[in-house]
Design an enzyme around this catalytic site. Structure first.
Site, PDB file in Angstrom:
ATOM      1  N   GLU A  75       7.433  19.977  87.828  1.00 55.48           N
ATOM      2  CA  GLU A  75       9.134  18.824  87.330  1.00 55.48           C
ATOM      3  C   GLU A  75       8.822  17.708  87.323  1.00 55.48           C
ATOM      4  OE1 GLU A  75      13.255  19.953  89.294  1.00 55.48           O
ATOM      5  OE2 GLU A  75      12.167  22.197  88.504  1.00 55.48           O
TER       6      GLU A  75
ATOM      7  N   ASP B 191      21.551  23.249  77.980  1.00 57.19           N
ATOM      8  CA  ASP B 191      19.923  22.783  77.621  1.00 57.19           C
ATOM      9  C   ASP B 191      20.099  23.165  76.578  1.00 57.19           C
ATOM     10  OD1 ASP B 191      20.488  22.790  80.641  1.00 57.19           O
ATOM     11  OD2 ASP B 191      20.125  25.324  80.048  1.00 57.19           O
TER      12      ASP B 191
ATOM     13  N   HIS C 238      14.871  20.946  83.186  1.00 55.86           N
ATOM     14  CA  HIS C 238      15.191  21.950  83.490  1.00 55.86           C
ATOM     15  C   HIS C 238      13.619  23.286  84.129  1.00 55.86           C
ATOM     16  CE1 HIS C 238      17.748  25.449  83.148  1.00 55.86           C
ATOM     17  NE2 HIS C 238      16.809  26.140  82.841  1.00 55.86           N
TER      18      HIS C 238
ATOM     19  N   LEU D 299      28.328  19.248  81.505  1.00 57.22           N
ATOM     20  CA  LEU D 299      28.243  18.396  80.307  1.00 57.22           C
ATOM     21  C   LEU D 299      28.670  16.720  80.211  1.00 57.22           C
ATOM     22  CD1 LEU D 299      29.707  20.888  77.922  1.00 57.22           C
ATOM     23  CD2 LEU D 299      26.656  20.053  78.520  1.00 57.22           C
TER      24      LEU D 299
ATOM     25  N   GLY E  88      17.310  14.801  94.643  1.00 56.79           N
ATOM     26  CA  GLY E  88      16.847  13.308  94.289  1.00 56.79           C
ATOM     27  C   GLY E  88      15.311  13.470  94.296  1.00 56.79           C
TER      28      GLY E  88
ATOM     29  N   ASN F 147      13.645  14.430  90.994  1.00 59.62           N
ATOM     30  CA  ASN F 147      12.478  13.484  90.646  1.00 59.62           C
ATOM     31  C   ASN F 147      13.568  12.597  90.305  1.00 59.62           C
ATOM     32  OD1 ASN F 147      11.803  16.315  88.560  1.00 59.62           O
ATOM     33  ND2 ASN F 147      13.565  17.439  89.409  1.00 59.62           N
TER      34      ASN F 147
HETATM   35  C1  GRF Z   1      15.808  20.655  89.574  1.00 57.61           C
HETATM   36  O1  GRF Z   1      15.156  22.548  90.109  1.00 57.61           O
HETATM   37  C2  GRF Z   1      15.798  20.205  88.135  1.00 57.61           C
HETATM   38  O2  GRF Z   1      15.438  20.996  87.056  1.00 57.61           O
HETATM   39  C3  GRF Z   1      17.451  20.620  88.501  1.00 57.61           C
HETATM   40  O3  GRF Z   1      17.524  20.275  89.231  1.00 57.61           O
HETATM   41  C4  GRF Z   1      16.708  20.043  90.279  1.00 57.61           C
HETATM   42  C5  GRF Z   1      16.729  19.137  91.007  1.00 57.61           C
HETATM   43  O4  GRF Z   1      16.837  18.328  92.094  1.00 57.61           O
HETATM   44  N1  GRF Z   1      17.979  20.479  87.293  1.00 57.61           N
HETATM   45  P1  GRF Z   1      16.172  17.430  92.139  1.00 57.61           P
HETATM   46  O5  GRF Z   1      17.535  16.618  93.062  1.00 57.61           O
HETATM   47  O6  GRF Z   1      15.822  16.571  91.610  1.00 57.61           O
HETATM   48  O7  GRF Z   1      15.369  17.604  93.607  1.00 57.61           O
END
Ligand code: GRF
Length: 201
Positions: A177, A148, A107, A90, A14, A16
């Site tokens: 990110e 993607d 991604h 998906l 979590g 992001n």
């Molecule tokens: C991140 O590396 C994102 O790019 C990918 O899954 C991971 C999720 O990480 N889609 P977090 O749970 O947001 O820390």
């Protein structure tokens, strides 16, 4: 204010999601998180969302009528943008269709390189290192029916160093990110608010 939902995965770290919620809390992201949906209860992501005071729902990927239940949650909570963050499957076609150009994914590589089915998490960074790349980064892109494949919204780049490991590279990319996702959500929320939504850039 535009409302968004974050769909997290079963591993549910979590980070992001937390970047988006902090952006909303500080006002730097002009959108409000109405809902976090997780396939599993009590993951770190769910606990972090609750600490932000955000509503959470648990909906396992394999639930009967998963797509309909997800649509119902999104509609009931007046969600206008969906952000995938570690979501590992998906999205049902009905949700993609209903929210076209309003679903974002992050991604951890420079798409179209190192994307597609099976390319997630550390597999991506391993492939970047094995490929001898000198540059990596992250991509926030629109979500379509394929893994993607949607148009990129924002990419951020960083060097790959000669002594990088999966751990050092993934940590460098993860910092990018968080910033990229806040910027991309801001961009899409502003487009929707200004009535321009519907195109991919
Ligand atoms: C991140 O590396 C994102 O790019 C990918 O899954 C991971 C999720 O990480 N889609 P977090 O749970 O947001 O820390």
């Amino acid at each position: 204010m535009i409302k968004y939902a974050v769909l997290v995965g079963s591993k549910g770290r979590g980070s992001n999601m937390a970047a988006l919620l902090s952006g909303s809390a500080s006002g730097s992201v002009p959108a409000e998180c109405a809902l976090v949906v997780s396939p599993k209860a009590e993951t770190p992501a769910i606990l972090r969302a609750q600490a932000f005071g955000v509503k959470t729902e648990v909906l396992p990927y394999k639930s009967e009528c998963y797509g309909e239940k997800l649509m119902a949650l999104l509609t009931e909570n007046q969600v206008e943008i969906i952000c995938l963050a570690g979501y590992m499957t998906l999205l049902p076609a009905g949700v993609v269709e209903a929210y076209r150009h309003r679903i974002l994914n992050i991604h951890p590589a420079l798409l179209p390189k190192f994307g597609g089915k099976g390319m997630y998490g550390n597999f991506v960074h391993e492939a970047v290192l094995a490929g001898g790349e000198t540059e990596s980064g992250c991509t926030v892109h629109y979500v379509t029916e394929e893994y993607d494949e949607g148009a990129p919204i924002i990419q951020k780049r960083c060097p790959v160093l000669s002594d990088d490991t999966v751990e050092t590279l993934s940590a460098r990319v993860l910092d990018l990110e968080h910033a990229a996702y806040q910027e991309a959500l801001t961009h899409v929320a502003r487009k929707i608010e200004s009535g321009e939504h519907g195109q991919e850039d």
